[in-house]
Structures are given as C-alpha cells and as structure tokens.
Enzyme design. Structure first.
Site, PDB file in Angstrom:
ATOM      1  N   SER A 129      34.573  50.142  43.621  1.00 41.41           N
ATOM      2  CA  SER A 129      35.959  49.763  43.654  1.00 41.41           C
ATOM      3  C   SER A 129      36.897  49.930  44.844  1.00 41.41           C
ATOM      4  CB  SER A 129      36.657  50.118  42.124  1.00 41.41           C
ATOM      5  OG  SER A 129      37.710  49.661  41.999  1.00 41.41           O
TER       6      SER A 129
ATOM      7  N   ASP B 281      34.176  40.868  35.063  1.00 40.91           N
ATOM      8  CA  ASP B 281      35.060  41.988  35.504  1.00 40.91           C
ATOM      9  C   ASP B 281      36.446  41.461  35.439  1.00 40.91           C
ATOM     10  OD1 ASP B 281      36.453  43.915  37.138  1.00 40.91           O
ATOM     11  OD2 ASP B 281      34.709  44.377  38.274  1.00 40.91           O
TER      12      ASP B 281
ATOM     13  N   HIS C  21      34.358  45.993  34.846  1.00 38.96           N
ATOM     14  CA  HIS C  21      34.744  47.006  35.893  1.00 38.96           C
ATOM     15  C   HIS C  21      34.236  48.305  35.942  1.00 38.96           C
ATOM     16  CE1 HIS C  21      36.608  47.253  39.785  1.00 38.96           C
ATOM     17  NE2 HIS C  21      37.302  48.382  39.359  1.00 38.96           N
TER      18      HIS C  21
END
Length: 380
Positions: free
Chosen positions: A146, A211, A240
C-alpha cells in the site's frame, strides 16, 4: 514547493496507530520489543538514525537458511508491533532474513510522518543492512505494501543491482487513489507510476480485484509499466487488507522468491520468458482464467509438496483476536474489529492437490485505515 507537498500529504495520507501497539526497552544491554508475543532470540531490535535526525525502530529477523534479505515497508495505520507476527511467518516460510521498520512518527519512531521522511527512513534501513549485516544489493528484495510501495519504489529506482521488488496492493500515486487523473501533478505524492520504469529488477505485483481502497487498476497500471515483469497475482475477491489470508498469496510469493533465488540472472530473461510463455494472469484477457482460479485447478510442484486445507478447516480457522487487538481503535475514534486466522496442519492425502499452511496466528486483517486516502480525511 516540496514542503507544501509534504504538508498536504501528512493531512490525508498518514494514520499512525495511536497509541502504538508496542514498546521498546533495554534488557541486558539489548533493545527488546514489549507488548509483542513470540519474539525469539533470532530477532534484533534496532534504532536507526535517518539523515533528517529521526530515529526509526526496526526489527531484523534472522533465518539461518536464508540467502536473501527482504526489506518490508508496511501499509498505513499499522505499526511494527501489529506487523511483527506476519514478518516472522514470512521469514520462516519464504526462508529469508527480514527487516521491517516503522516510518517516522509511527510506533516508537521519532519525528513526524511525511512522504520525504519515509524516503529517508527506508534509506536508513537499507544502509543498516549494508553496514551492519553485510548484505549486498543483489541479495535484497524490497517489499512495499500500500503506502509502503512509495518508499519501496523510490529506493528501487536508485538501486540498479537490486534482486527483486514485490508490490502488494500498491498505489499508482496518492492523487490517483482519490481521483482518476491521467497525468501527474506537482502536488501529488508517491508518484510510483513515474518511477516504476526505472526499476531494473524483476517485479511481482499482487493486488485484490475487489480492493475498495486502492483500486485494482493501480496494480494493473504498475504491472504494465514494469521493465522486468514477473507473473502477477490478481486475487479474485481480495480486498485491501486481507490478501495474506488467501492461500495463493503465500504460494505465489514462495514461487517468486524461489525463482529469483535459484536464478540470479532472472532479469536476463530466461525464467521470465518461461513465466510469460505459460500464460498471462492478466484478467483483462477475457479468454484467460484468473490467477486464483488457475491456482485452484492447476496441480503444480509446490501444490504436491504442501498440505491442503479443507473448507471446514478454514471455517474453524477464523477466531477472534486477543483483547489488545479488539480494543485497538482506528484514527476516527471508532472501534475497528480485527480478525485472526489459525491454519491447522493436515496430513497430505493421496491424489489431492495441496497448499502450504501459512503459520498459526496471522493477525493481518484490519491493519490499514480504509479511509486513509479519502479526500475527506483530515489531520487531527
């Protein structure tokens, strides 16, 4: 201008857990993590000074069978204490040394979080690997999850002999998470989409197709721009913060690490071409099955070597986490539940495909604030 950009970034991009999930204290002359379970003797806790004068806390996990070292940059709203068990499991199952760290302003690291500080943070950690552990550039894998994809690609773009890069739920850029812009603006942060083409080593991209924080399109854009592509992993239904819970995650990651470990010249095309020839996992090709579907139906060498988990076992595997995890609260003040998973080992059954059990207590769900890139989020 750079200062303005960092200020803007700090307002919506960084959510360090408050309070930190762990502590650091000196025991018999050595730094130790407190509030973290199962910290073994092969773990060394470090405080590393960055070029900006901040001290970042890092944990180095030694694996005696390892030839490669993985430098892991975690996602948003997580800290070293919450990630430690996952780090331990990855070190064990991938057979790598692993160093994880907290960004400035995260956990027990000093300073304030900013885009530029994360660049100085990862540089300090990488410098430690070289100077303290004698790790060579060609033996390092950079792993960015991320927000962690930002410092990962910044460093990777400057290391021509790096062994490999893993991008897990990566962002194309900060602004692109919020708006579907087609160009890069000066005030954007983590301009990964402009840096990926400068990475010269093999890159594995992992992203969930569902996601809802960083759209799957970010992973696809980064994959398309990679110079040295490795077979990507698009996890159907993956969100996610839960990709570690899918069996194909660890299986594909192990395959990647094994490939680059056995073939130092992977970037020259020999193994890469073999991977490409097998078949693309890009779901945009309508006639091709998705990665996770192929993983379920295809019998591979890895599958034959590892035990399978039944659907019933997976149901039994989900348990609630301890009180500390349940009482941990997200930045907006609401209580955010976190799940844990227990994967029990089964004996291999004749004629059946199998997958690897991935540890016993992976607390890897809920380690990011789902509003971490929302335009309405503001610093408090």
């Amino acid at each position: 201008m750079g200062a303005v950009t960092s200020s803007m970034a700090a307002k919506f991009a960084f959510f360090p857990p408050n309070p930190p999930s762990y502590g650091v204290e000196v025991v018999s002359g050595k730094l130790k993590l407190t509030g973290v379970e199962n910290v073994k003797e092969n773990v060394q806790v470090l405080k590393l000074k960055t070029k900006r004068g901040n001290q970042v806390v890092a944990a180095y996990i030694k694996n005696p069978t390892a030839s490669l070292t993985l430098l892991y940059s975690h996602g948003n709203a997580a800290d070293l204490g919450q990630m430690f068990e996952l780090f331990s499991e990855l070190s064990l199952h991938l057979r790598v040394n692993l160093i994880g760290y907290d960004y400035s302003g995260y956990g027990r690291s000093t300073g304030k979080p900013s885009e530029q500080n994360t660049y100085y943070d990862i540089e300090a950690v990488y410098r430690c690997l070289e100077e303290e552990y004698g790790v060579k550039e060609q033996d390092v894998i950079l792993y960015g999850q991320s927000v962690g994809s930002g410092p990962t690609l910044e460093l990777a773009s400057r290391l021509p002999n790096l062994r490999a890069v893993v991008l897990h739920s990566a962002i194309a850029s900060g602004l692109r998470v919020m708006y579907p812009v087609k160009r890069t603006y000066w005030f954007d942060i983590y301009k990964n989409i402009d840096k990926i083409s400068f990475v010269k080593c093999p890159v594995l991209v992992i992203h969930g197709t569902s996601d809802d924080v960083v759209n799957w399109s970010h992973g696809k854009q980064l994959f398309d721009l990679c110079k040295e592509k490795y077979e990507p992993l698009w996890i159907k239904g993956g969100n996610h913060c839960d990709l570690e819970l899918y069996p194909q995650y660890i299986k594909h990651l192990k395959k990647f690490v094994s490939a680059i470990e056995k073939s130092p010249n992977l970037r020259n095309g020999s193994v890469l071409q073999m991977e490409k020839a097998r078949s693309s996992t890009d779901i945009r090709e309508p006639a091709r099955p998705s990665t996770d579907k192929r993983d379920k139906s295809r019998t591979s060498t890895d599958q034959r070597e590892m035990p399978k988990l039944s659907a019933e076992s997976k149901d039994k595997a989900r348990v609630s986490v301890d009180n500390r995890e349940r009482t941990r609260k997200s930045v907006d003040g609401s209580e955010k539940p976190s799940n844990a998973i227990v994967l029990q080992q089964h004996q291999p059954e004749k004629g059946r495909n199998s997958i690897d059990r991935f540890g016993e207590m992976i607390r890897s769900v809920g380690f990011c604030n789902i509003d971490c890139f929302k335009p309405t989020a503001t610093a408090k």
